[in-house]
Design an enzyme around this catalytic site. Structure first.
Site, PDB file in Angstrom:
ATOM      1  N   HIS A   1       0.969  -1.145   0.084  1.00  0.00           N
ATOM      2  CA  HIS A   1       0.019  -0.057  -0.005  1.00  0.00           C
ATOM      3  C   HIS A   1       1.033   1.294  -0.021  1.00  0.00           C
ATOM      4  CE1 HIS A   1      -3.751   2.272   1.346  1.00  0.00           C
ATOM      5  NE2 HIS A   1      -2.774   3.058   1.779  1.00  0.00           N
ATOM      6  N   GLU A   2       1.800   1.284   0.913  1.00  0.00           N
ATOM      7  CA  GLU A   2       2.715   2.537   1.088  1.00  0.00           C
ATOM      8  C   GLU A   2       3.556   2.522  -0.348  1.00  0.00           C
ATOM      9  OE1 GLU A   2       1.675   4.619   3.078  1.00  0.00           O
ATOM     10  OE2 GLU A   2       0.564   3.223   4.326  1.00  0.00           O
TER      11      GLU A   2
ATOM     12  N   HIS B   1       1.761   4.583  -2.763  1.00  0.00           N
ATOM     13  CA  HIS B   1       1.838   6.160  -2.554  1.00  0.00           C
ATOM     14  C   HIS B   1       3.069   6.580  -2.990  1.00  0.00           C
ATOM     15  CE1 HIS B   1      -2.063   6.765  -0.410  1.00  0.00           C
ATOM     16  NE2 HIS B   1      -1.448   5.730   0.612  1.00  0.00           N
TER      17      HIS B   1
END
Lengths: 490, 490
Positions: free
Chosen positions: B255-256, B259
């Site tokens: 997920h990160e 980003h």
């Protein structure tokens, strides 16, 4: 609110921003991804721009004209702010930013050049840093001595003339002591073997604890060149680990703990004020060096370390605490200042002091620095430099523009000698504590007598009041002659 | 230099300082010693003071009046600067600083309250944060809707009305899907066992690499609440490790990475300009969620993960890639939003959206928040909250003042659904790559179609141009129904 209160509220934000800039420097050396170097140099320059604009803000000048000191502390605060303001207004903001930008970049270029033994790759940026610092020094000196103006930034009140005279008094006794030690028939064995990295780090943490480092307000990380960073409630330290050289890790750690304990020991009322940081680099170094050498390399403390190392790493060749003490303090030829023994350390500094003055005055061009370094090293140490990482590329200092900084290392040693004499006279039972791995009685004495005062008084005054006598090089030289005379059976 | 150039040079320093402030936030969550919290809140406030003063500087207003755009990029730069300036001038500097100070402190208070299950210990600072954000929202709204004004900061152009209508359309299909899934006769087995922390971190690093994370411009650390931070050449990620929950570590990391890849994928020409960061939180979340879910939880990629886990951790109960795929995507009742499956995740957001609007409009007092949360959770999820860390203390968001932020998570899911439809239509052979642990063809498509544009266009326009169609919730819901229908044999 009085004018003084207005000024202090403004200054508090400036101090907070200076802490931010410092932490950015810490990040750059410990955490930053390599590819961020260029962007980081812009970030550092932007922070320097903000700080310089605040420090030289005309409102500060106005407040300083009207603010009234009501006691010793407020007088000291005003003195420190005035000093910062007077320096800042002399330096154009664009120059301050350019220095921040170039030195941030230069750090990475130096590290790469050192790894590749590539002097030519380092020279262009070094020339640029020298040029910018010459320009800054000229602006600060306003007709006076440029090197003195730079040195004053690290050691308020110090001059090259007084420092040079001190070095002239120190050199003969140090050279004589080195000759006797290196010629002695009794020679300690060097440490041999390999010592696991993780166990070294665990022991480094325990050493920091032994000296009273407050882990709630600090942390320990790895860096190529160990340093400490931050004031108030966030004073971090770094060390390095080489499996064959545990003393390097341990004594780097104790050294940086000395710096950090100084910052953490300052009166909490001074936090985020001009008094809330170590008063000078020389006094700072007195703390790191007394922790590292007079305490950390003492017979009592090394006895405890010997037992600790046997427990943690098993047998490692050295079999008695006496041998271990001698090995820790072993004097041997070597290229690297940070690894130098106590006898030779200040001889390294004297060489840097002369070379960097010549760079700043323009007598020595950076293109000729390597030749000058190598010739001087051969003359002073009797050894030819074998590669640049053992010579002019060994230290980060010049790449980040730290000209005028090296002499504060020796001044710190001299102050440490004085403080150690006073400490020993006043703290009874210290060796018994040290022998149990507890150096906190020394930290407490130093905190009470020196650390807590932060920037309240001038550097010399700070040391003199802590010692109870005017500091000079005598106690350090007496200590060295006694200690190494005993170890080497002179 | 043109007026535009002057403005951009000024803005570049502001952007650099914003990066510094962001890095300070990263440090606070990953590295900062606990005892530094109070000092840090002053440092954050000082940085916010500097940033706010720069963003609202009258010179910026003057430049904006005169600057002329010559192309799409300069027009977008000016639009972004005007937006930042218009917002900044509406908010008094003292309020901006107070918010920075209080939210920096509140973060630590929240973490302690969560650890101690101590709602009353958290309420005073939460009330203060709500009050300050209400005040800020009122200043920004200038008579308009306060919550919309806050939301606009994270998702330019978004409103509660449009978002609420979207949620109303999504809810019935999600609730129906959940009912079918939870009632299905085929139920995947949950993962059981203990998975070593170091091996989890090694696998997390390899997962980041599989998605094309550039380690030269980033790093991975531990944090209580995983997050990503930084733009340009320094985009860092964090994760957490629980030995019984390796999926938590792995999917937080992916997920990160989503980003961070967005930030790192932006056109380097935009670095340290207003276009040099993700255009909105919703678009940002579309990247993190498509990496995490549509790609990371796909049948193809989980097949590779299954083999990796067997190699690294040995046998662990699940014996086939099909079972593993079902387990990774298992739908089960749970309290924690960040651990919610794809079917229920947006239902958590809908609840937060309603509660936080009521807090901001004053309809709900913080004193009544726990009761309101627990009643709503029971109604929406059919489960009574058993402790505050499973309830209103589970997220850091409100403590740091992130009101208006939660809905962007769902918007991100909706955008991810659209992008995934377009990606699958255009990138052939993607499953073959994913099955080999290589997600970089997806990263490349996303970089080319969306990431590289940074803040060039509005959030919706950015997604629409990448997809080739106007985004809505349809593709996400279709994807969920198909995927979970297949896993659960509906």
């Amino acid at each position: 609110m009085s004018v003084y209160d207005d000024l202090m509220a403004y200054q508090r934000e400036t101090e907070a921003l200076a802490q931010v800039a410092g932490r950015l420097g810490w990040d750059q050396e410990t955490m930053m991804p390599r590819g961020a170097a260029e962007q980081r140099s812009e970030e550092m320059a932007a922070m320097e721009g903000v700080l310089h604009a605040r420090r030289s803000d005309p409102r500060v000048g106005g407040w300083l004209e009207q603010a009234v000191a009501v006691d010793e502390v407020s007088a000291a605060q005003l003195r420190q702010i005035r000093r910062s303001y007077d320096r800042a207004v002399k330096v154009p903001g664009s120059l301050a930013q350019e220095l921040a930008r170039v030195t941030s970049m230069a750090q990475g270029i130096w590290a790469e050049a050192r790894a590749k033994e590539d002097v030519p790759g380092f020279l262009p940026v070094l020339a640029e840093v020298v040029r910018l610092r010459q320009e800054e020094g000229a602006a600060l000196a306003a007709g006076g001595d440029v090197y003195d103006a730079l040195m004053d930034d690290y050691e308020p009140g110090a001059t090259a003339a007084v420092t040079g005279a001190m070095f002239d008094r120190m050199r003969p006794r140090l050279v004589a002591l080195r000759a006797k030690v290196l010629g002695a028939s009794r020679q300690p064995a060097p440490l041999k073997g390999s010592f696991g990295a993780e166990a070294q780090m665990r022991m480094a943490r325990d050493l920091a604890t032994a000296f009273g480092y407050d882990w709630n307000r600090g942390r320990l990380d790895l860096a190529v060149h160990p340093f400490s960073s931050g004031s108030g409630d966030d004073a971090r330290i770094t060390t390095r680990v080489v499996e064959a050289e545990p003393f390097n890790c341990f004594y780097s750690t104790i050294h940086e703990v000395g710096h950090a304990c100084y910052e953490l020991g300052i009166d909490p009322d001074y936090r985020l004020t001009p008094l809330g940081a170590g008063v000078s680099m020389g006094v700072h170094e007195s703390q790191s060096r007394i922790y590292e050498n007079q305490l950390g390399r003492s017979r009592a403390f090394t006895g405890w370390m010997f037992e600790q190392m046997r427990e943690r790493f098993g047998a490692f060749g050295i079999t008695s605490p006496e041998e271990f003490y001698a090995s820790v303090n072993r004097v041997a030829p070597g290229y690297i200042r940070t690894e130098a023994d106590e006898v030779q350390y200040n001889l390294h500094i004297m060489m840097r002091f002369d070379l960097e003055r010549d760079l700043i005055t323009g007598k020595l061009d950076v293109a000729d620095l390597e030749a000058a370094w190598n010739a001087r090293f051969l003359a002073d140490f009797g050894v030819a430099v074998d590669k640049p990482s053992h010579g002019m590329l060994q230290d980060v200092h010049w790449s980040v523009g730290l000209f005028g900084y090296f002499p504060t290392y020796s001044l710190g040693n001299v102050y440490a000698g004085c403080l150690h004499r006073a400490l020993r006279a006043e703290v009874t039972g210290l060796d018994e504590s040290l022998a149990k791995g507890d150096a906190t009685p020394a930290t407490e004495w130093l905190r009470e007598r020196l650390q807590r005062h932060g920037g309240l008084r001038s550097p010399r005054e700070t040391v003199a009041l802590a010692c109870g006598f005017e500091p000079d090089e005598g106690p350090l030289l007496d200590y060295l002659e006694a200690k190494f005379g005993s170890i080497y059976g002179l």
